[in-house]
Design a protein around this motif. Structure first.
Motif, PDB file in Angstrom:
ATOM      1  N   LYS B  65      55.007 107.027 -16.304  1.00 15.93           N
ATOM      2  CA  LYS B  65      53.981 107.956 -16.786  1.00 15.93           C
ATOM      3  C   LYS B  65      53.203 107.349 -17.936  1.00 15.93           C
ATOM      4  CE  LYS B  65      56.477 112.127 -15.461  1.00 15.93           C
ATOM      5  NZ  LYS B  65      57.089 113.386 -15.932  1.00 15.93           N
ATOM      6  N   TYR B  66      52.043 107.931 -18.193  1.00 14.18           N
ATOM      7  CA  TYR B  66      51.228 107.506 -19.326  1.00 14.18           C
ATOM      8  C   TYR B  66      51.216 108.624 -20.368  1.00 14.18           C
ATOM      9  CZ  TYR B  66      49.496 103.631 -16.527  1.00 14.18           C
ATOM     10  OH  TYR B  66      49.407 102.489 -15.771  1.00 14.18           O
ATOM     11  N   LYS B  67      51.657 108.318 -21.560  1.00 10.69           N
ATOM     12  CA  LYS B  67      51.638 109.291 -22.641  1.00 10.69           C
ATOM     13  C   LYS B  67      50.300 109.178 -23.369  1.00 10.69           C
ATOM     14  CE  LYS B  67      53.964 110.581 -26.928  1.00 10.69           C
ATOM     15  NZ  LYS B  67      54.970 110.207 -27.927  1.00 10.69           N
ATOM     16  N   VAL B  68      49.585 110.295 -23.495  1.00 15.59           N
ATOM     17  CA  VAL B  68      48.279 110.272 -24.154  1.00 15.59           C
ATOM     18  C   VAL B  68      48.478 110.233 -25.673  1.00 15.59           C
ATOM     19  CG1 VAL B  68      46.121 111.511 -24.544  1.00 15.59           C
ATOM     20  CG2 VAL B  68      47.156 111.504 -22.267  1.00 15.59           C
ATOM     21  N   LEU B  69      47.960 109.190 -26.290  1.00 15.34           N
ATOM     22  CA  LEU B  69      48.060 109.038 -27.752  1.00 15.34           C
ATOM     23  C   LEU B  69      46.860 109.659 -28.448  1.00 15.34           C
ATOM     24  CD1 LEU B  69      49.086 105.255 -27.881  1.00 15.34           C
ATOM     25  CD2 LEU B  69      50.608 107.235 -27.921  1.00 15.34           C
ATOM     26  N   ASN B  70      45.714 109.588 -27.763  1.00 15.02           N
ATOM     27  CA  ASN B  70      44.480 110.049 -28.399  1.00 15.02           C
ATOM     28  C   ASN B  70      43.400 110.197 -27.332  1.00 15.02           C
ATOM     29  OD1 ASN B  70      42.727 110.775 -30.410  1.00 15.02           O
ATOM     30  ND2 ASN B  70      42.498 108.710 -31.264  1.00 15.02           N
ATOM     31  N   THR B  71      42.380 110.950 -27.652  1.00 15.68           N
ATOM     32  CA  THR B  71      41.201 111.047 -26.787  1.00 15.68           C
ATOM     33  C   THR B  71      39.993 110.681 -27.642  1.00 15.68           C
ATOM     34  OG1 THR B  71      42.221 112.849 -25.555  1.00 15.68           O
ATOM     35  CG2 THR B  71      39.854 112.548 -25.269  1.00 15.68           C
ATOM     36  N   VAL B  72      39.188 109.758 -27.157  1.00 12.08           N
ATOM     37  CA  VAL B  72      38.009 109.368 -27.936  1.00 12.08           C
ATOM     38  C   VAL B  72      36.767 109.490 -27.067  1.00 12.08           C
ATOM     39  CG1 VAL B  72      39.327 107.796 -29.410  1.00 12.08           C
ATOM     40  CG2 VAL B  72      38.176 106.911 -27.386  1.00 12.08           C
ATOM     41  N   GLY B  73      35.620 109.684 -27.718  1.00 11.01           N
ATOM     42  CA  GLY B  73      34.399 109.941 -26.960  1.00 11.01           C
ATOM     43  C   GLY B  73      33.187 109.209 -27.481  1.00 11.01           C
ATOM     44  N   LYS B  74      32.054 109.846 -27.305  1.00 13.69           N
ATOM     45  CA  LYS B  74      30.750 109.247 -27.581  1.00 13.69           C
ATOM     46  C   LYS B  74      30.702 108.556 -28.947  1.00 13.69           C
ATOM     47  CE  LYS B  74      25.871 110.481 -27.579  1.00 13.69           C
ATOM     48  NZ  LYS B  74      24.900 111.554 -27.316  1.00 13.69           N
ATOM     49  N   GLY B  75      30.190 107.353 -28.957  1.00 17.13           N
ATOM     50  CA  GLY B  75      30.028 106.604 -30.201  1.00 17.13           C
ATOM     51  C   GLY B  75      31.222 105.763 -30.572  1.00 17.13           C
ATOM     52  N   GLU B  76      32.347 105.950 -29.868  1.00 18.38           N
ATOM     53  CA  GLU B  76      33.562 105.190 -30.222  1.00 18.38           C
ATOM     54  C   GLU B  76      33.566 103.819 -29.537  1.00 18.38           C
ATOM     55  OE1 GLU B  76      35.916 106.061 -32.295  1.00 18.38           O
ATOM     56  OE2 GLU B  76      35.220 108.092 -32.707  1.00 18.38           O
ATOM     57  N   LEU B  77      34.200 102.865 -30.212  1.00 21.88           N
ATOM     58  CA  LEU B  77      34.399 101.525 -29.648  1.00 21.88           C
ATOM     59  C   LEU B  77      35.861 101.361 -29.268  1.00 21.88           C
ATOM     60  CD1 LEU B  77      32.393  99.606 -32.333  1.00 21.88           C
ATOM     61  CD2 LEU B  77      31.886  99.499 -29.903  1.00 21.88           C
ATOM     62  N   ILE B  78      36.103 100.792 -28.128  1.00 17.57           N
ATOM     63  CA  ILE B  78      37.491 100.526 -27.737  1.00 17.57           C
ATOM     64  C   ILE B  78      37.610  99.090 -27.213  1.00 17.57           C
ATOM     65  CG2 ILE B  78      38.216 102.899 -27.277  1.00 17.57           C
ATOM     66  CD1 ILE B  78      37.569 102.468 -24.361  1.00 17.57           C
ATOM     67  N   GLY B  79      38.791  98.525 -27.392  1.00 13.50           N
ATOM     68  CA  GLY B  79      39.048  97.165 -26.931  1.00 13.50           C
ATOM     69  C   GLY B  79      38.567  96.100 -27.882  1.00 13.50           C
ATOM     70  N   GLU B  80      38.218  96.495 -29.103  1.00  8.98           N
ATOM     71  CA  GLU B  80      37.580  95.559 -30.023  1.00  8.98           C
ATOM     72  C   GLU B  80      38.530  94.492 -30.566  1.00  8.98           C
ATOM     73  OE1 GLU B  80      37.902  98.784 -30.539  1.00  8.98           O
ATOM     74  OE2 GLU B  80      39.422  98.774 -32.095  1.00  8.98           O
ATOM     75  N   MET B  81      39.834  94.833 -30.681  1.00 10.84           N
ATOM     76  CA  MET B  81      40.763  93.858 -31.272  1.00 10.84           C
ATOM     77  C   MET B  81      40.869  92.598 -30.410  1.00 10.84           C
ATOM     78  SD  MET B  81      42.575  95.703 -33.976  1.00 10.84           S
ATOM     79  CE  MET B  81      44.004  94.784 -34.143  1.00 10.84           C
ATOM     80  N   SER B  82      40.948  92.794 -29.093  1.00 11.48           N
ATOM     81  CA  SER B  82      41.071  91.646 -28.194  1.00 11.48           C
ATOM     82  C   SER B  82      39.781  90.851 -28.095  1.00 11.48           C
ATOM     83  CB  SER B  82      41.443  92.112 -26.784  1.00 11.48           C
ATOM     84  OG  SER B  82      42.694  92.722 -26.784  1.00 11.48           O
ATOM     85  N   PHE B  83      38.691  91.511 -28.392  1.00 12.11           N
ATOM     86  CA  PHE B  83      37.377  90.898 -28.197  1.00 12.11           C
ATOM     87  C   PHE B  83      37.229  89.595 -28.988  1.00 12.11           C
ATOM     88  CE2 PHE B  83      32.778  90.602 -29.134  1.00 12.11           C
ATOM     89  CZ  PHE B  83      32.291  90.594 -27.843  1.00 12.11           C
ATOM     90  N   PHE B  84      37.668  89.628 -30.222  1.00 10.01           N
ATOM     91  CA  PHE B  84      37.471  88.446 -31.065  1.00 10.01           C
ATOM     92  C   PHE B  84      38.700  87.568 -31.183  1.00 10.01           C
ATOM     93  CE2 PHE B  84      33.879  90.968 -32.697  1.00 10.01           C
ATOM     94  CZ  PHE B  84      32.885  90.029 -32.497  1.00 10.01           C
TER      95      PHE B  84
END
Lengths: 135, 142
Positions: B65-84
């Motif tokens: 199963k996937y446990k939901v930690l958070n819900t994020v929406g418009k204007g949010e950035l995700i995946g940024e740590m791996s990007f750089f």
């Protein structure tokens, strides 16, 4: 490095054992470095030392320049090292025309910050107790 | 540095420029249907997602199963740590309904830069401040 980036700064050669700067030094002039060849060690002034080794294509000396504060670390050449260096204005110009330089600089700072963050977490974590068998 | 800190830094860097125009949206915009997996925990993908419309679940896998930690929406950035820094994805991200996002990869950093070269300076300044703070924290340890 391209000629376009290099035109805004100057090249420098340093012998093994050279301190480029020490913690607490004032920052002025050509204060941002790029390693063309060689090996540099960044030294944080901590009771328990934390050396960070920088290889060719690394950029350093930027943090204090951008923040206009004294050197937070020392920079020591472990090998004969060829560097390129900019002043703040030269670096701004070079990074505004070169996305590769901008990317490499951001990536370098991100990696450095990750090291510091991981080290901080590690030093906060208590060492697991080890007991010999039969005690 | 926590993921939240980094997200704040990236937000400052991007949003201060108002960098998103129609050209950027055409070039990098993607639409994801409900329950689409955008990022998988444990992967080393190097894309950054900027949510333009809709919401995503930030989850962590626990067994099947996937446990939901958070819900994020418009204007949010995700995946940024791996990007750089090529770090391993620490969470799984799944769309909650239809989601529109800008998706940037390391390869098209040049295009982001072209869209708004000024954000680089803000990002460098923000990262520098965080580094100064962390060095101070390390020095405060005994």
């Amino acid at each position: 490095m391209t000629e376009q980036e290099l035109q805004y700064g100057e090249q420098l050669r340093a012998e093994p054992g050279t301190f480029l700067y020490k913690p607490g030094d004032a920052v002025s002039g050509m204060s941002i470095y790029f390693i063309v060849a060689g090996l540099v060690r960044l030294e944080l002034p901590l009771a328990d030392p934390l050396p960070v080794y920088l290889h060719p294509d690394s950029i350093f000396g930027l943090v204090e320049t951008l923040l206009a504060c004294p050197r937070l670390t020392g920079a020591y050449c472990l090998e004969s090292t060829i560097l390129y260096r900019w002043d703040r204005e030269g670096f701004d110009l070079a990074s505004s025309v070169s996305w590769e330089l901008a990317f490499n600089t951001i990536a370098g700072l991100t990696q450095y910050l990750r090291v510091l963050n991981a080290e901080f977490s590690s030093r906060l974590r208590p060492s697991p107790a080890v007991a010999p068998k039969g005690t | 540095m926590s993921g939240r800190d980094y997200t704040e830094i990236m937000k400052i860097a991007f949003q201060a420029e108002g960098a998103i125009n129609d050209e950027v949206r055409r070039k990098f915009g993607h639409t994801y249907q409900d329950k689409t997996l955008l990022i998988r925990e444990g992967d080393i993908g190097q894309q950054i997602f900027w949510i333009l419309e809709g919401e995503v679940y930030i989850t962590r896998r626990e067994g099947n199963k996937y446990k939901v930690l958070n819900t994020v929406g418009k204007g949010e950035l995700i995946g940024e740590m791996s990007f750089f820094d090529k770090s391993v994805r620490s969470a799984t991200v799944i769309s909650k309904g239809t989601v529109e996002a800008l998706v940037f990869s390391r390869e098209n950093f040049q295009d982001i830069f072209a869209a708004s070269p000024q954000w680089t300076k803000r990002l460098l300044a923000s990262l520098s401040s965080r580094i100064q703070l962390m060095i101070g924290k390390l020095q405060s340890l005994r």
